[in-house]
Design a protein around this motif. Structure first.
Motif, short mmCIF file in Angstrom:
data_model
loop_
_atom_site.label_atom_id
_atom_site.label_comp_id
_atom_site.label_asym_id
_atom_site.label_seq_id
_atom_site.Cartn_x
_atom_site.Cartn_y
_atom_site.Cartn_z
N LEU A 179 -0.75 12.22 8.03
CA LEU A 179 -0.04 10.97 7.75
C LEU A 179 -0.48 9.89 8.74
CD1 LEU A 179 2.07 9.31 6.27
CD2 LEU A 179 3.86 10.49 7.56
N HIS A 180 -0.51 10.27 10.02
CA HIS A 180 -0.96 9.33 11.06
C HIS A 180 -2.37 8.81 10.74
CE1 HIS A 180 -1.75 7.77 15.15
NE2 HIS A 180 -2.97 8.22 14.92
N ASN A 181 -3.26 9.74 10.41
CA ASN A 181 -4.65 9.35 10.16
C ASN A 181 -4.76 8.42 8.94
OD1 ASN A 181 -5.43 10.85 12.33
ND2 ASN A 181 -6.05 12.65 11.15
N LYS B 292 0.85 -1.18 0.00
CA LYS B 292 0.00 0.00 0.00
C LYS B 292 0.89 1.24 0.00
CE LYS B 292 -3.36 2.84 0.68
NZ LYS B 292 -4.25 3.18 -0.41
N TRP B 293 0.74 2.08 -1.01
CA TRP B 293 1.57 3.29 -1.10
C TRP B 293 0.88 4.49 -0.46
CZ3 TRP B 293 6.45 2.73 -2.44
CH2 TRP B 293 6.81 1.69 -3.30
N PHE B 294 1.69 5.36 0.13
CA PHE B 294 1.18 6.62 0.70
C PHE B 294 1.93 7.79 0.04
CE2 PHE B 294 0.15 3.37 3.66
CZ PHE B 294 -1.04 3.75 4.23
N GLU B 295 1.16 8.82 -0.29
CA GLU B 295 1.73 9.93 -1.07
C GLU B 295 2.80 10.71 -0.29
OE1 GLU B 295 1.38 10.20 -4.23
OE2 GLU B 295 0.06 8.48 -4.06
N GLY C 191 3.33 13.88 -0.18
CA GLY C 191 2.85 15.14 0.40
C GLY C 191 2.34 15.00 1.83
N LEU C 192 2.03 13.77 2.26
CA LEU C 192 1.53 13.58 3.62
C LEU C 192 2.58 13.97 4.67
CD1 LEU C 192 -0.30 10.17 3.11
CD2 LEU C 192 -1.37 12.34 3.73
N HIS C 193 3.85 14.04 4.25
CA HIS C 193 4.93 14.43 5.16
C HIS C 193 4.70 15.79 5.82
CE1 HIS C 193 7.66 11.44 3.31
NE2 HIS C 193 8.03 11.38 4.56
N ASN C 194 4.04 16.67 5.07
CA ASN C 194 3.88 18.03 5.59
C ASN C 194 2.95 18.09 6.79
OD1 ASN C 194 5.63 19.20 3.83
ND2 ASN C 194 4.05 19.64 2.29
N SER C 195 2.19 17.03 7.00
CA SER C 195 1.29 17.01 8.15
C SER C 195 1.35 15.65 8.83
CB SER C 195 -0.16 17.31 7.70
OG SER C 195 -1.03 17.04 8.78
N PRO C 196 2.15 15.54 9.90
CA PRO C 196 2.23 14.26 10.61
C PRO C 196 0.85 13.76 11.04
CG PRO C 196 3.92 15.76 11.40
CD PRO C 196 3.04 16.55 10.47
N GLU C 197 -0.04 14.70 11.33
CA GLU C 197 -1.38 14.28 11.77
C GLU C 197 -2.13 13.60 10.62
OE1 GLU C 197 -3.64 17.51 13.40
OE2 GLU C 197 -5.40 16.25 13.67
N GLY D 249 8.04 12.92 12.14
CA GLY D 249 7.24 13.99 12.74
C GLY D 249 6.28 13.50 13.82
N GLY D 250 6.43 12.26 14.25
CA GLY D 250 5.56 11.75 15.32
C GLY D 250 4.36 10.98 14.78
N CYS D 251 4.34 10.76 13.43
CA CYS D 251 3.15 10.13 12.84
C CYS D 251 2.89 8.74 13.39
CB CYS D 251 3.28 10.08 11.32
SG CYS D 251 4.42 8.82 10.73
N ILE D 252 3.92 8.06 13.88
CA ILE D 252 3.73 6.66 14.30
C ILE D 252 3.18 6.53 15.71
CG2 ILE D 252 5.47 5.64 12.78
CD1 ILE D 252 7.27 5.63 15.37
N SER D 253 3.24 7.62 16.49
CA SER D 253 2.79 7.44 17.88
C SER D 253 1.28 7.20 17.90
CB SER D 253 3.22 8.60 18.76
OG SER D 253 2.39 9.68 18.61
N GLY D 254 0.88 6.21 18.66
CA GLY D 254 -0.53 5.87 18.78
C GLY D 254 -1.06 4.90 17.74
N LEU D 255 -0.27 4.60 16.70
CA LEU D 255 -0.76 3.64 15.70
C LEU D 255 -1.00 2.28 16.35
CD1 LEU D 255 1.51 4.27 12.56
CD2 LEU D 255 -0.86 5.03 12.92
N HIS D 256 -2.07 1.64 16.00
CA HIS D 256 -2.37 0.34 16.58
C HIS D 256 -3.13 -0.51 15.58
CE1 HIS D 256 -6.56 1.60 17.10
NE2 HIS D 256 -6.03 2.78 17.31
N SER D 257 -3.03 -1.79 15.76
CA SER D 257 -3.67 -2.69 14.79
C SER D 257 -3.92 -4.05 15.42
CB SER D 257 -2.74 -2.83 13.58
OG SER D 257 -3.21 -3.84 12.73
N LYS D 258 -4.79 -4.81 14.77
CA LYS D 258 -4.99 -6.20 15.19
C LYS D 258 -3.85 -7.06 14.66
CE LYS D 258 -7.91 -6.87 11.22
NZ LYS D 258 -9.18 -6.69 10.66
N ALA D 259 -3.05 -6.49 13.75
CA ALA D 259 -1.88 -7.21 13.24
C ALA D 259 -0.62 -6.72 13.95
CB ALA D 259 -1.74 -6.96 11.74
N GLN D 260 0.46 -7.46 13.79
CA GLN D 260 1.76 -7.01 14.32
C GLN D 260 2.27 -5.86 13.43
OE1 GLN D 260 5.18 -9.57 13.50
NE2 GLN D 260 5.47 -9.81 15.70
#
Lengths: 229, 213
Positions: free
Chosen positions: A42-44, A29-32, A34-40, A68-79
């Motif tokens: 990107l996180h979402n 799955k690719w992510f654009e 431009g999402l870098h400019n907003s960690p929020e 930029g902190g985008c990974i904090s709080g990420l969670h999933s049913k997968a590893q």
């Protein structure tokens, strides 16, 4: 069970090169960029895809580091597998320690890659916008303020494509900013290890299903010796 | 539109002359610093949103910082004329391995405008550099600033070093900069995380007021 890769377009060339020879199959799955400019944002975007994972996916590999902190709080049913890096530049330099070598003695390196140079918010695009909006005198003053603690423009060479055009652009940028320009060897080893595993604690954070990083854990994960996770 | 609403709007539009004119007129008509800074902050937050949406570029963020600093200098100038007493002492610096100091410089200006003595250690300050400054200057507040992701780790290293040497007790530590997202400062053993100048000022004032009780 399958493994998914959530990848930044900034690393498209490098990741495609690795996947071509890997022999394993992944859900990609690719992510654009431009999402870098907003960690929020990107996180979402990442969380939304994590929430919508197919039930046969048991592991998600992120080509993102702290970013930029985008990974904090990420969670999933997968590893979830995360490299212990600040961003994709560190991933291409091969280690956090190598990245830090460029910020010693109070002056830093501004890193460029082919993908960064070609992005619609590259530093060249920023420069042209600034000169056009604020005029040459004020524009140059703004840029000298932005880069006053930098001494080097470092173009990363992954060996995947000819560098002539990127080198020319990097030199122009360095000249405009009054900085040195160097070509710095990059490596795909870290990215390759991220895709293939195993994931030793020194280089990777492994979040088990349901687990997530607090902001402080995310911000201190680059240093595995001090990291609590 | 009232002067107050115009100030936030002028900041959002990066209209420096209007921002400075309105700031000056609001100071003269007795508005307090907190109110004016709140409006400037509101404008700056909108500048950040425009950057995130792609409308503004990096240069616009820098310009918003310049305008903010220039507006704060108007306060600083007034306070110097008033010969106001020093409110407290703050040691500040950008932490090890980080060189991004635009935000830190804005905070220095804001703190000085509020009557604090500021000892600015510059950029890429090693934990040892902060330790020496704390031993030498005995500040009320130590402010650690950073932008890069790994700055948080350098902040933790600095706080650990202060703890190891028994200098942490009685010292208030605030961390700030865009390496900070949100969360509990206690997780890296700081007293406060600040995401804008107002929070920084409020914290430094609270520390010194408590000391003077």
């Amino acid at each position: 069970m399958k493994t998914a890769i959530f990848a930044c377009r900034m690393l498209e060339q490098e990741l495609c090169s690795i996947l071509q020879t890997s022999g394993d199959s992944y859900v990609l799955k690719w992510f654009e960029k431009g999402l870098h400019n907003s960690p929020e944002r990107l996180h979402n975007a990442l969380q939304q895809e994590l929430d919508n994972l197919d039930s046969d996916i048991s592991r998600v590999i992120l080509t993102y580091g702290y970013c930029g902190g985008c990974i904090s709080g990420l969670h999933s049913k997968a590893q979830i597998i995360i490299p212990r890096v600040d961003d994709c530049l560190t991933l291409l330099l091969g280690s956090h320690a190598r990245r830090l070598e460029f910020s010693e003695h109070g002056s830093g390196a501004y890193f460029l890659t082919d993908a960064w140079i070609d992005s619609d918010r590259s530093i060249a695009v920023e420069y042209d916008y600034t000169i056009k909006k604020y005029g040459p005198e004020m524009g140059k003053e703004i840029f000298s303020m932005m880069f006053r603690n930098y001494s080097l423009v470092a173009l990363l060479d992954t060996g995947l494509s000819p560098l002539a055009a990127a080198e020319q652009k990097s030199r122009e940028i360095a000249d405009a900013l009054g900085l040195r320009m160097e070509i710095v060897p990059a490596t795909l080893d870290y990215l390759r290890a991220l895709i293939s595993g195993p994931w030793p604690r020194e280089r990777f954070v492994v979040l088990e299903p349901g687990q997530s990083l607090t902001p402080a854990q995310a911000g201190t994960m680059m240093n595995s010796e001090r990291s609590e996770i | 539109m009232s002067d107050t609403r115009q100030l936030a709007a002028a900041m959002r539009e990066l209209d420096e002359s209007t921002v400075l004119e309105l700031t000056k007129s609001m100071i003269e008509s007795g508005h307090d610093a907190f109110e004016i800074q709140s409006l400037l902050n509101e404008g700056i937050k909108d500048v950040g949103k425009r950057f995130e949406s792609g409308e503004y570029f990096l240069a616009d963020l820098i310009v918003s910082g310049i305008i903010y600093q220039n507006a704060m200098e108007l306060f600083h100038h007034c306070q110097r004329l008033d010969n106001a007493p020093v409110r407290g002492k703050v040691v500040i610096g950008v932490v090890e391995n980080d060189i991004h100091d635009i935000g830190k410089n804005i905070i220095c200006e804001v703190l000085r405008a509020e009557g604090f003595e500021v000892i600015d250690l510059g950029v890429d300050v090693k934990p040892k550099g902060f330790v020496q400054a704390v031993q030498q200057h005995h500040p009320d507040v130590l402010a650690l600033s950073g932008v890069m992701g790994f700055a948080l780790d350098s902040m933790l290293a600095t706080i650990s070093e202060l703890e190891k040497l028994g200098l942490r007790d009685g010292l208030s530590i605030i961390i700030g900069g865009s390496c900070i997202t949100s969360g509990d400062p206690a997780l890296i053993r700081a007293d406060k995380m600040a995401i804008d100048p107002l929070e920084t000022i409020a914290f430094c004032k609270a520390v010194t007021e408590k000391r003077n009780e």
